[in-house]
Design an enzyme around this catalytic site. Sequence first.
Site, PDB file in Angstrom:
ATOM      1  N   ARG A  23       1.093  -1.074   0.197  1.00 29.69           N
ATOM      2  CA  ARG A  23       0.485   0.316   0.256  1.00 29.69           C
ATOM      3  C   ARG A  23       1.337   0.951  -0.229  1.00 29.69           C
ATOM      4  NH1 ARG A  23      -3.465   0.523   4.270  1.00 29.69           N
ATOM      5  NH2 ARG A  23      -4.869   2.494   2.975  1.00 29.69           N
ATOM      6  N   SER A  24       0.355   2.169  -0.720  1.00 27.35           N
ATOM      7  CA  SER A  24       1.113   3.768  -1.106  1.00 27.35           C
ATOM      8  C   SER A  24       1.607   4.333   0.260  1.00 27.35           C
ATOM      9  CB  SER A  24       0.762   4.081  -2.453  1.00 27.35           C
ATOM     10  OG  SER A  24      -0.313   5.272  -1.704  1.00 27.35           O
ATOM     11  N   THR A  25       0.560   3.876   1.095  1.00 22.56           N
ATOM     12  CA  THR A  25       1.164   5.144   2.408  1.00 22.56           C
ATOM     13  C   THR A  25       2.183   4.304   3.788  1.00 22.56           C
ATOM     14  OG1 THR A  25      -1.365   5.376   2.801  1.00 22.56           O
ATOM     15  CG2 THR A  25      -0.306   5.389   4.683  1.00 22.56           C
ATOM     16  N   LEU A  26       2.754   2.866   3.416  1.00 20.90           N
ATOM     17  CA  LEU A  26       3.345   1.985   3.467  1.00 20.90           C
ATOM     18  C   LEU A  26       4.735   2.536   3.135  1.00 20.90           C
ATOM     19  CD1 LEU A  26       1.846  -0.764   4.729  1.00 20.90           C
ATOM     20  CD2 LEU A  26       2.736   0.761   6.575  1.00 20.90           C
ATOM     21  N   ALA A  27       4.672   2.423   1.552  1.00 24.06           N
ATOM     22  CA  ALA A  27       5.572   3.193   1.084  1.00 24.06           C
ATOM     23  C   ALA A  27       6.396   3.931   1.011  1.00 24.06           C
ATOM     24  CB  ALA A  27       5.197   2.767  -0.509  1.00 24.06           C
ATOM     25  N   ARG A  28       5.680   5.198   1.287  1.00 23.78           N
ATOM     26  CA  ARG A  28       5.920   6.990   2.016  1.00 23.78           C
ATOM     27  C   ARG A  28       6.880   7.067   2.884  1.00 23.78           C
ATOM     28  NH1 ARG A  28       0.605  10.110  -0.619  1.00 23.78           N
ATOM     29  NH2 ARG A  28       0.604   8.916  -2.601  1.00 23.78           N
ATOM     30  N   ASP A  30       0.687 -16.943  -8.616  1.00 23.69           N
ATOM     31  CA  ASP A  30       0.441 -17.785  -9.406  1.00 23.69           C
ATOM     32  C   ASP A  30      -1.275 -17.865  -9.268  1.00 23.69           C
ATOM     33  OD1 ASP A  30       3.053 -17.894 -10.850  1.00 23.69           O
ATOM     34  OD2 ASP A  30       3.703 -18.940  -8.518  1.00 23.69           O
ATOM     35  N   GLN A  43       0.307 -23.474   1.616  1.00 20.34           N
ATOM     36  CA  GLN A  43       0.790 -22.821   3.249  1.00 20.34           C
ATOM     37  C   GLN A  43       0.152 -21.802   3.559  1.00 20.34           C
ATOM     38  OE1 GLN A  43       4.292 -19.918   1.116  1.00 20.34           O
ATOM     39  NE2 GLN A  43       2.575 -18.474   1.161  1.00 20.34           N
ATOM     40  N   GLU A  47       8.290 -10.420   1.640  1.00 22.84           N
ATOM     41  CA  GLU A  47       9.273  -9.971   1.657  1.00 22.84           C
ATOM     42  C   GLU A  47       9.113  -8.356   1.527  1.00 22.84           C
ATOM     43  OE1 GLU A  47       9.425 -10.916  -1.165  1.00 22.84           O
ATOM     44  OE2 GLU A  47       9.154 -12.912  -0.309  1.00 22.84           O
TER      45      GLU A  47
END
Length: 176
Positions: free
Chosen positions: A99-104, A115, A163, A125
């Site tokens: 989510r872009s908020t976390l990327a910021r 898949d 998994q 990761e």
Amino acid sequence: MILANDELKKLISTGRLKVDPLYPDTIRENGLDLRIGGEYAIYAYEGVVIKPCELESARHLFRVVKADEVVIPPRNFALLTTEEYVKMPDDVVGFANLRSTLARYGLVIPPTIVDAGFEGNITIEVVNETPNTIVLRRGMRFLHLVLAKTEGRAQYSGLYQGQRGVTPPKGLKNEC
């Protein structure tokens, strides 16, 4: 073709796409927002030389932490799992994005494909590129999964099929 929320709702209502648990804010305009699960994995050692081609399994290199907070040290990474168990249709592939908020905040994930035909919790990761420790919380939306139709159907039979929880990497001994 990227699937919009009306198509995602149809896939879920017919049982072709399964997301468990499914929250009211999971289905977004053009994908699914997934939450952080109750465990994560970090490297158990520092300064170790890792040779994936010589490993049958890398599980021993990681420490699995069951906690309500995910602590990602500066310039380090953690393997996170989704709270949701996902079952993908055999003609739909997922593209995982942070989510872009976390990327910021300085977090990134590598390009990750879920898949067609995959079933399980998704392990992702998450890399902390900053000089600061970043703490995330269990249950927060962190991953946006964009789904697209494939031409034809796929039979997924990978090692990670089914998994549950966070899953450290397999070794590559039989692939090198």
